[in-house]
Enzyme design. Structure first.
Site, PDB file in Angstrom:
ATOM      1  N   PHE A 152      18.059  -5.499 -91.879  1.00 27.95           N
ATOM      2  CA  PHE A 152      19.346  -5.397 -92.583  1.00 27.95           C
ATOM      3  C   PHE A 152      20.335  -4.487 -91.866  1.00 27.95           C
ATOM      4  O   PHE A 152      21.321  -4.055 -92.454  1.00 27.95           O
ATOM      5  CB  PHE A 152      19.113  -4.901 -94.017  1.00 27.95           C
ATOM      6  CG  PHE A 152      18.186  -5.793 -94.809  1.00 27.95           C
ATOM      7  CD1 PHE A 152      18.639  -7.005 -95.300  1.00 27.95           C
ATOM      8  CD2 PHE A 152      16.854  -5.437 -95.025  1.00 27.95           C
ATOM      9  CE1 PHE A 152      17.786  -7.846 -96.012  1.00 27.95           C
ATOM     10  CE2 PHE A 152      16.000  -6.266 -95.733  1.00 27.95           C
ATOM     11  CZ  PHE A 152      16.468  -7.483 -96.234  1.00 27.95           C
ATOM     12  N   CYS A 260      26.791 -12.488 -87.598  1.00 28.87           N
ATOM     13  CA  CYS A 260      25.856 -12.691 -88.716  1.00 28.87           C
ATOM     14  C   CYS A 260      26.457 -13.465 -89.883  1.00 28.87           C
ATOM     15  O   CYS A 260      25.994 -14.557 -90.201  1.00 28.87           O
ATOM     16  CB  CYS A 260      25.341 -11.341 -89.200  1.00 28.87           C
ATOM     17  SG  CYS A 260      24.494 -10.446 -87.905  1.00 28.87           S
TER      18      CYS A 260
HETATM   19  C1  UGA Z   1      25.719  -7.725 -91.498  1.00 32.96           C
HETATM   20  C2  UGA Z   1      25.023  -7.085 -92.709  1.00 32.96           C
HETATM   21  O1  UGA Z   1      25.882  -6.084 -93.270  1.00 32.96           O
HETATM   22  C3  UGA Z   1      23.698  -6.437 -92.293  1.00 32.96           C
HETATM   23  O2  UGA Z   1      23.036  -5.919 -93.435  1.00 32.96           O
HETATM   24  C4  UGA Z   1      22.820  -7.506 -91.630  1.00 32.96           C
HETATM   25  O3  UGA Z   1      21.592  -6.945 -91.180  1.00 32.96           O
HETATM   26  C5  UGA Z   1      23.565  -8.095 -90.454  1.00 32.96           C
HETATM   27  O4  UGA Z   1      24.810  -8.657 -90.894  1.00 32.96           O
HETATM   28  C6  UGA Z   1      22.699  -9.169 -89.839  1.00 32.96           C
HETATM   29  O5  UGA Z   1      22.474 -10.180 -90.481  1.00 32.96           O
HETATM   30  O6  UGA Z   1      22.156  -8.949 -88.752  1.00 32.96           O
HETATM   31  P1  UGA Z   1      27.177  -6.820 -89.428  1.00 32.96           P
HETATM   32  O7  UGA Z   1      27.548  -8.260 -89.229  1.00 32.96           O
HETATM   33  O8  UGA Z   1      26.693  -6.033 -88.271  1.00 32.96           O
HETATM   34  O9  UGA Z   1      26.036  -6.691 -90.573  1.00 32.96           O
HETATM   35  O10 UGA Z   1      28.467  -6.041 -89.970  1.00 32.96           O
HETATM   36  P2  UGA Z   1      29.115  -5.785 -91.406  1.00 32.96           P
HETATM   37  O11 UGA Z   1      29.404  -4.342 -91.505  1.00 32.96           O
HETATM   38  O12 UGA Z   1      28.353  -6.393 -92.497  1.00 32.96           O
HETATM   39  O13 UGA Z   1      30.524  -6.550 -91.263  1.00 32.96           O
HETATM   40  C7  UGA Z   1      30.598  -7.967 -91.155  1.00 32.96           C
HETATM   41  C8  UGA Z   1      32.048  -8.419 -91.234  1.00 32.96           C
HETATM   42  O14 UGA Z   1      32.555  -8.234 -92.550  1.00 32.96           O
HETATM   43  C9  UGA Z   1      33.003  -7.662 -90.306  1.00 32.96           C
HETATM   44  O15 UGA Z   1      33.889  -8.585 -89.693  1.00 32.96           O
HETATM   45  C10 UGA Z   1      33.764  -6.735 -91.234  1.00 32.96           C
HETATM   46  O16 UGA Z   1      35.061  -6.450 -90.775  1.00 32.96           O
HETATM   47  C11 UGA Z   1      33.818  -7.588 -92.498  1.00 32.96           C
HETATM   48  N1  UGA Z   1      33.977  -6.779 -93.742  1.00 32.96           N
HETATM   49  C12 UGA Z   1      32.999  -5.934 -94.135  1.00 32.96           C
HETATM   50  C13 UGA Z   1      35.134  -6.926 -94.512  1.00 32.96           C
HETATM   51  O17 UGA Z   1      36.039  -7.712 -94.174  1.00 32.96           O
HETATM   52  N2  UGA Z   1      35.242  -6.194 -95.659  1.00 32.96           N
HETATM   53  C14 UGA Z   1      34.274  -5.343 -96.083  1.00 32.96           C
HETATM   54  O18 UGA Z   1      34.446  -4.716 -97.156  1.00 32.96           O
HETATM   55  C15 UGA Z   1      33.116  -5.209 -95.302  1.00 32.96           C
END
Ligand code: UGA
Length: 436
Positions: A152, A260
């Site tokens: 995760f 992801c």
């Molecule tokens: C995500 C999950 O959060 C991890 O728990 C999981 O392990 C991982 O995918 C995976 O499957 O390997 P990640 O893709 O590294 O992690 O990054 P996040 O922080 O989740 O952000 C993903 C996207 O959502 C980014 O583009 C971010 O800008 C966007 N986001 C995130 C938003 O637009 N709003 C938010 O409130 C949070």
């Protein structure tokens, strides 16, 4: 414990380094000779806070090493983690070629009991297929167990997430495998949840889809905020204060990207359809996400009238802050859309420039080496990734350098009041200003 990890990408490398850090002996296996040599020479091919020190420290302590030989990994460890990519097919379903190949390779060199752990994100029931494959290809009928142990971690805080997980999910029906897995995770002192293999696999897709759903939910609310003059930041704070909802993943913006969420949501939709139980809610999650970018470009068009030949500065190209990962970045899509419309885009990112250049992801944009250089003569400044250092820029200098003082904040990073005081016309996402 002696552990090997097949696949030295984000997940494999960070997992290997963290396992070594807590005292296990770790072998990282990768079939990319160049990557193995790079890692052996002490160069870390990705930027992830804290990772470089962790790798160097554990290599020096002889708890971590790199090899291209799967036989070396399998024969010298009790537990073998699979952390190889599971890319999407064009219809969104998951390409399991790498997993299948690793299963065969393990089977060919398996000589005594081992636990094979799937850490890659895979469709439910993949564990069963991995077990069937190993059984079929192993000529001497060795005993083994296949466990699902989804990861995760988030890029940008991967080391922190791995060292201090909210929970560790172990999917297995084997007591023998469970005992070994518990030993591996004991030093992390995290809650361990034991399930069957299928449930563990489902937890990963269901978790990522739920987080994406939260993001699309707040983005949909942001549209209503713009139509009514309400402020999505206040709405998010208000609903997020309810413990049942929580404030995290309620940041409205240009939408989610990365390697992801887009892939996993598409995969979960494909899995549900293959099972004959379509998960249509997730299709709307995807649609909302796509519309955020379209709406943002429309906002630019509506304000600037014609985008052709406009000089636009873009800050941020990575898919989120604190990473150099530019794969499936919404910021990159935005830059390319603006270039397609004939705008002259000048872009800057604190960590992503090398990868943008290497992968030639923004072919028509001018890439510059500082945020100040990007805004010179610009007719609008666009914030596409919320790097915290952007907040601390000298905005009076920025205003002086720009042709026209317009800011389009695609991540609600800046304070609208402060920006207005500096003399900027400020547009955020769902922040009280009716859509143009
Ligand atoms: C995500 C999950 O959060 C991890 O728990 C999981 O392990 C991982 O995918 C995976 O499957 O390997 P990640 O893709 O590294 O992690 O990054 P996040 O922080 O989740 O952000 C993903 C996207 O959502 C980014 O583009 C971010 O800008 C966007 N986001 C995130 C938003 O637009 N709003 C938010 O409130 C949070």
């Amino acid at each position: 414990m002696e552990i090997s990890i097949v696949g030295s990408g984000y997940v494999g490398l960070v997992t290997g380094a963290c396992f070594a850090e807590v005292g296990h002996d770790v072998i990282c296996v990768d079939n990319d000779d160049r990557k193995v040599k790079t890692l052996q020479s002490g160069i870390i091919p990705i930027y992830e806070p804290g990772l470089e020190e962790l790798v160097h420290r554990n290599v020096a302590a002889r708890r971590l090493r790199f090899t291209n030989s799967i036989e070396d990994g399998v024969s010298n460890s009790q537990v073998i983690f699979i952390a190889v990519p599971t890319p999407p097919h064009s219809d969104g379903s998951v390409d399991l070629t790498y997993i299948e190949r690793v299963a065969r390779e393990i089977a060919n060199v398996l000589k005594s009991y081992r636990v094979i752990v799937d850490k890659s994100t895979v469709p439910v029931k993949t564990g069963q297929k991995v077990a069937d494959t190993i059984r079929r290809y192993n000529k001497i009928g060795v005993e083994f167990d296949v466990v699902s142990n989804p990861e995760f971690l988030r890029e940008g805080c991967a080391v922190e997430d791995l060292m201090h997980p909210d929970r560790v999910v172990i999917g297995t029906n084997s007591e023998r495998a469970l005992a070994l897995m518990r030993t591996i995770y004991e030093p992390f002192m995290a809650p361990v949840m034991v399930t069957d293999v299928n449930s563990a696999e489902l937890i990963k897709h269901a978790a990522n889809s739920f987080l994406a759903l939260k993001i699309s939910y707040i983005n949909a609310v942001s549209v209503i905020c713009e139509a009514t003059g309400a402020d999505v930041e206040k709405v998010a704070a208000g609903i997020g204060a309810d413990k049942r909802i929580g404030r995290s993943f309620l940041n409205a913006g240009l939408g989610y990207g990365g390697s992801c969420f887009p892939k996993d949501i598409a995969a979960f939709i494909a899995i549900s359809e293959q099972l004959g139980t379509p998960f249509n809610l997730l299709k709307e999650v995807q649609r909302i996400n796509q519309r955020q970018l379209e709406r943002f470009v429309k906002k630019l068009r509506d304000t600037l009238w014609v985008l052709k030949d406009k000089r636009l500065a873009v800050w941020g190209l990575t898919f989120k802050p604190d990473t150099d990962d530019v794969r499936n970045s919404v910021a990159v899509d935005l830059v390319n859309e603006l270039c397609r419309e004939g705008a002259h885009v000048t872009a800057y990112d604190p960590k992503g420039m090398a990868k943008i250049r290497e992968l030639k992801l923004c072919p028509d944009a001018r890439l510059v080496s500082s945020p100040i250089e990007a805004v010179r003569d610009a007719e609008a400044l666009i914030i596409a990734t919320e790097w915290p250092q952007f907040e601390n820029t000298d905005f009076s200098e920025i205003k002086r350098l720009m042709q026209t003082p317009l800011i389009f904040d695609g991540r609600n990073l800046l304070d609208p009041k402060t920006m207005t005081e500096f003399g900027f016309q400020y547009y955020g996402i769902g922040r009280g200003l009716p859509a143009a």
